[in-house]
Design an enzyme around this catalytic site. Structure first.
Site: not given
Ligand code: NAD
Length: 495
Positions: A170, A268, A302, A476
């Site tokens: 995102n 996060e 998020c 963070e």
């Molecule tokens: P996601 O969890 O699908 O993927 C995030 C990252 O993790 C990607 O780079 C993915 O390739 C990697 N990944 C997937 N499986 C993994 C594993 N088993 N081990 C290690 N890495 C792995 O999330 P997304 O769809 O890319 O992003 C959206 C989500 O992120 C939403 O839930 C949003 O709320 C959250 N988000 C949180 C914050 C925060 O600061 N709290 C900020 C932005 C987004």
């Protein structure tokens, strides 16, 4: 209006077959697999990156260990200077980076410029300032001496080592910058694993980081899917993972990290954030707040609010005015500067949002506005207002991560607080009222890592950010990040 022209350097960058960024240069993957990068506004493949293989993971970790040795020995002032220089380079390449980001994520170009580049540069400069201010403490030990001997003690803050930074799609640039800045300023090296959907901008930033004077290996970028992230976390040569993403992936990451011998983990994660409006807020003010809280970047933030609790007396006027505002939004190409509302970032996500609309209908929720995917090659979704039937409805509990605001009326402040806290998540929340005294009394009762009053979504590098409950572990920004990127070593001396 029409699309802005892509810069020649952006066209050239997209046309490359992207290798992996290891040891200060592009290195061909040892494997043969590639990933297509798709522009979500057009549905077209715009570039290709490599899917890192296990051999590439080994090579990146070895390089990062060498990078760590060199970078951790650099004087703090040198580290700060390199980050400041990188911030300058981000600004110098502002339009180029913003265009790459918009092409890969569908983020409207003004958001790419203002947040992915300008805000990222602000964050980098904030972190750079910490370089010369991280230190331990001197301590006077507390116990009496046995036979007249004396004791003194001090603590050292030591970089944790090689960090794995796992980034979602995102805000692929800004979140990568948060992670690399935290790691580099504390003397760690970092391997960034961007999202498979948005891997491009950070590759360009890695090149700029070398121009800024970062030694090879201090920042590597490995592209690929979740397996690459998992392989990096479980590698014996890495010491910490800083993960931003969804709750289910975060739980898997935490398990990998603990299973790999207590690799340090900052998580996060997502949420189901609430915004509560007290009845003294004028409907127009509330509508502006709801747009700020729920619809920026098509709700793909998020910290965005997805649950909106409005006093029963105000529900209809607020939803009517909001529907009018949403119907006037200029939905279109993210490269058109007149566009206010662009696509969501990938087809998979668009489909998931379609499933949420179906669930809302199945539970007899009222779709006040929107509620459909927009036909066409791009991944567009209508900005949507839903009125839930009851506090148990799916749309009040599962994170949609899209432009869907779900409403429920409340009757008393007590009920409002109960509804806001009725979730296993606790990333952020906002309270809207003209009565600041009342707000300050209610804030302690809200279960969230960040509570905003009369605002929502704005993050500041000086203010710690992170989730309570199931929304994460660790913080963070501010000075809070220092705990997560350093080990505290105690030294005790008898004399
Ligand atoms: P996601 O969890 O699908 O993927 C995030 C990252 O993790 C990607 O780079 C993915 O390739 C990697 N990944 C997937 N499986 C993994 C594993 N088993 N081990 C290690 N890495 C792995 O999330 P997304 O769809 O890319 O992003 C959206 C989500 O992120 C939403 O839930 C949003 O709320 C959250 N988000 C949180 C914050 C925060 O600061 N709290 C900020 C932005 C987004």
């Amino acid at each position: 209006m029409s699309d802005i022209a892509l810069l020649p350097q952006v066209e050239a960058f997209l046309a490359r077959h992207h290798a992996l960024f290891i040891d200060g240069r592009y290195v061909q993957s040892q494997g043969a697999q590639t990933l297509d990068v798709v522009n979500p506004a057009t549905g077209q493949v715009i570039s290709q990156v490599s899917e890192a293989s296990p051999g590439d993971i080994d090579a990146a970790v070895e390089s990062a260990r060498r990078g760590f040795k060199q970078w951790s020995a650099a004087a703090p002032a040198v580290r700060g200077h390199v980050l400041l220089k990188l911030a300058d380079l981000l600004e110098r390449h502002r339009e180029e980076l913003a265009q790459i980001e918009t092409c890969q994520s569908g983020k409207i170009i003004q958001i790419s410029r203002a947040f992915e580049v300008d805000q990222a540069a602000h964050f980098l400069r904030y972190y750079a300032g910490w370089a010369t201010k991280i230190s331990g403490q001197t301590i006077t030990p507390s116990l009496p001496s046995f036979a007249g001997e004396r004791y003194t003690a001090f603590t050292l803050r030591e970089p944790v080592g090689v960090v794995v930074g796992i980034v979602p799609w995102n805000f692929s640039t800004m979140i990568a910058i948060w992670k690399l800045a935290s790691a580099l300023v504390t003397g760690c090296s970092i391997i960034i694993k961007p999202s498979e959907f948005t891997p491009l901008t950070i590759l360009r930033i890695a090149e700029l980081a070398m121009d800024a004077g970062l030694p090879p290996g201090a920042l590597n970028v490995l592209t690929g899917g979740g397996q690459v992230g998992k392989g990096l976390i479980e590698h014996p040569g890495t010491n910490k993972v800083s993960f931003t993403g969804s709750v289910p992936t975060g739980l898997a990451v935490g398990q990998s990290a603990m299973g790999a011998g207590l690799t340090r983990a900052t998580l996060e994660l997502g949420g189901k954030n609430a915004a509560g409006f007290l009845p003294d807020v004028a409907a127009d003010v509330a509508v502006n707040g709801i747009i700020e809280a729920g619809f920026l970047h098509s709700g793909q933030i998020c910290a965005a609010a997805e649950r909106f609790f409005v006093h029963r007396s105000q529900l209809e006027p607020i939803m009517d005015k909001l529907a009018q505002r949403l119907s006037k939004l200029n939905i279109g190409s993210p490269l058109d500067e007149a566009t206010e509302f662009g696509p969501v970032t990938n087809r998979q996500h668009q489909r998931k949002l379609g499933e949420f609309f179906a669930k809302a209908r199945a539970q007899d929720n009222t779709i006040i506005h929107g509620g459909k995917l927009i036909d066409g090659p791009g991944c567009y979704v209508e900005p949507t207002i839903i009125l839930a039937n009851s506090r148990n409805d799916t749309l009040l509990h599962e994170e949609t991560f899209g432009p869907i605001a779900t409403f429920l009326p409340y009757d008393s402040e007590e009920e409002l607080l109960e509804l806001m806290n009725d979730t296993p998540f606790g990333l952020s929340a906002s309270l809207w009222t003209n009565d600041l005294g009342k707000a300050l009394r209610m804030v302690p009762a809200i279960e969230a890592g960040t509570v905003w009053v009369n605002m929502h979504t704005l993050l500041d590098p000086a203010v710690p950010f992170g989730g309570s409950k199931s929304s994460g572990m660790g913080r963070e920004f501010g000075s809070a990040f220092i705990d997560d990127y350093t080990e505290l070593k105690s030294v005790m001396i008898r004399y």
